[in-house]
Design a protein around this motif. Structure first.
Motif, PDB file in Angstrom:
ATOM      1  N   GLU A   2       0.868  -1.194  -0.019  1.00  0.00           N
ATOM      2  CA  GLU A   2      -0.171   0.053   0.038  1.00  0.00           C
ATOM      3  C   GLU A   2       0.791   1.520  -0.027  1.00  0.00           C
ATOM      4  N   ASN A   3       1.918   1.153   0.724  1.00  0.00           N
ATOM      5  CA  ASN A   3       2.955   2.326   0.619  1.00  0.00           C
ATOM      6  C   ASN A   3       3.867   2.442  -0.631  1.00  0.00           C
ATOM      7  N   GLU A   4       3.225   3.003  -1.571  1.00  0.00           N
ATOM      8  CA  GLU A   4       4.022   3.293  -2.909  1.00  0.00           C
ATOM      9  C   GLU A   4       5.491   3.931  -2.781  1.00  0.00           C
ATOM     10  N   ALA A   5       5.600   4.827  -1.649  1.00  0.00           N
ATOM     11  CA  ALA A   5       6.807   5.338  -1.670  1.00  0.00           C
ATOM     12  C   ALA A   5       7.636   4.415  -1.212  1.00  0.00           C
ATOM     13  N   PHE A   6       7.393   3.679  -0.225  1.00  0.00           N
ATOM     14  CA  PHE A   6       8.169   2.579   0.467  1.00  0.00           C
ATOM     15  C   PHE A   6       8.743   1.315  -0.639  1.00  0.00           C
ATOM     16  N   ALA A   7       7.576   1.143  -1.429  1.00  0.00           N
ATOM     17  CA  ALA A   7       7.542   0.065  -2.639  1.00  0.00           C
ATOM     18  C   ALA A   7       9.010   0.530  -3.572  1.00  0.00           C
ATOM     19  N   SER A   8       8.785   1.682  -3.934  1.00  0.00           N
ATOM     20  CA  SER A   8       9.686   2.322  -4.455  1.00  0.00           C
ATOM     21  C   SER A   8      11.406   2.500  -4.041  1.00  0.00           C
ATOM     22  N   PHE A   9      11.222   2.685  -2.701  1.00  0.00           N
ATOM     23  CA  PHE A   9      12.550   2.652  -1.880  1.00  0.00           C
ATOM     24  C   PHE A   9      12.978   1.407  -1.976  1.00  0.00           C
ATOM     25  N   LEU A  10      12.136   0.317  -1.629  1.00  0.00           N
ATOM     26  CA  LEU A  10      12.912  -1.077  -1.741  1.00  0.00           C
ATOM     27  C   LEU A  10      13.362  -1.308  -3.237  1.00  0.00           C
ATOM     28  N   PHE A  11      12.638  -1.054  -4.261  1.00  0.00           N
ATOM     29  CA  PHE A  11      13.248  -1.408  -5.449  1.00  0.00           C
ATOM     30  C   PHE A  11      14.557  -0.527  -5.645  1.00  0.00           C
ATOM     31  N   PHE A  12      14.822   0.855  -5.580  1.00  0.00           N
ATOM     32  CA  PHE A  12      16.106   1.465  -5.724  1.00  0.00           C
ATOM     33  C   PHE A  12      16.924   1.014  -4.795  1.00  0.00           C
ATOM     34  N   TYR A  82      11.791   8.534   5.098  1.00  0.00           N
ATOM     35  CA  TYR A  82      11.236   9.410   4.296  1.00  0.00           C
ATOM     36  C   TYR A  82       9.966   8.679   3.916  1.00  0.00           C
ATOM     37  N   SER A  83       9.944   7.419   3.401  1.00  0.00           N
ATOM     38  CA  SER A  83       8.852   6.748   2.876  1.00  0.00           C
ATOM     39  C   SER A  83       7.571   6.689   3.790  1.00  0.00           C
ATOM     40  N   PHE A  84       7.978   6.791   5.315  1.00  0.00           N
ATOM     41  CA  PHE A  84       6.880   6.759   6.051  1.00  0.00           C
ATOM     42  C   PHE A  84       6.265   8.024   6.571  1.00  0.00           C
ATOM     43  N   LEU A  85       6.648   9.052   5.821  1.00  0.00           N
ATOM     44  CA  LEU A  85       6.094  10.328   6.004  1.00  0.00           C
ATOM     45  C   LEU A  85       4.844  10.781   5.277  1.00  0.00           C
ATOM     46  N   GLY A  86       4.630   9.755   4.286  1.00  0.00           N
ATOM     47  CA  GLY A  86       3.466   9.809   3.269  1.00  0.00           C
ATOM     48  C   GLY A  86       3.747  10.879   2.295  1.00  0.00           C
ATOM     49  N   PRO A  87       4.868  10.980   1.675  1.00  0.00           N
ATOM     50  CA  PRO A  87       5.235  11.775   0.607  1.00  0.00           C
ATOM     51  C   PRO A  87       4.497  11.349  -0.799  1.00  0.00           C
ATOM     52  N   ASP A  88       4.446  12.136  -1.530  1.00  0.00           N
ATOM     53  CA  ASP A  88       3.970  11.940  -2.929  1.00  0.00           C
ATOM     54  C   ASP A  88       4.699  10.855  -3.440  1.00  0.00           C
ATOM     55  N   PRO A  89       3.970   9.792  -3.855  1.00  0.00           N
ATOM     56  CA  PRO A  89       4.732   8.593  -4.524  1.00  0.00           C
ATOM     57  C   PRO A  89       5.721   9.157  -5.632  1.00  0.00           C
TER      58      PRO A  89
END
Length: 146
Positions: A2-12, A82-89
């Motif tokens: 659900e957390n798209e930002a965290f998913a992107s973080f995991l990828f990079f 940063y991913s858990f701050l709810g940034p724009d994905p």
């Protein structure tokens, strides 16, 4: 996830870890090609103690790897927080992509001995999103504390 930002973080983050492994493998290959071994037992296995020596090309690889070890772990902390701050994905993805591309360019410039200031520009390009994330983390905590 659900957390798209965290998913992107995991990828990079995973790409960065794989890049670090690649630099380690390159270092080993350069050691073998140049017959420059850090340990006497390795030198003995590959021809004799005369190969227990330093080599400028191996040292360059080691410096590139060390630079990754100094810069990627802070990104991993900052990116996760940063991913858990709810940034724009999309904005988060840009932060992570910029860091990844900067580190990749830095490594390529280091290993291929590209002209200055390419390596320095790549370094700064990778640090900018880290500074942005750090400031946003601090600002979020400051706002929370008020």
């Amino acid at each position: 996830m659900e957390n798209e930002a965290f998913a992107s973080f995991l990828f990079f983050g995973t790409l960065l870890v794989l890049k670090m492994y690649a630099v380690a493998v390159i270092t080993g290959q350069v050691r073998l090609r140049k017959k420059a071994f850090a340990n006497p037992e390795d030198a003995l296995r590959h021809g004799g103690l005369q190969y227990h020596r330093e080599d400028p090309d191996v040292e360059r690889c080691l410096r590139a790897h060390r630079n990754d070890l100094e810069n990627i772990p802070p990104f991993l902390f900052l990116g996760a927080a940063y991913s858990f701050l709810g940034p724009d994905p999309s904005v988060a993805r840009l932060h992570f992509l910029a860091f990844f591309l900067g580190r990749l360019a830095h490594t390529v410039a280091y290993l291929l001995r590209l002209r200055a200031p390419l390596r320095s520009v790549a370094y700064v390009a990778a640090q900018a999103p880290c500074l942005s994330m750090a400031l946003q983390i601090l600002l979020a905590e400051f706002r929370r504390a008020l």
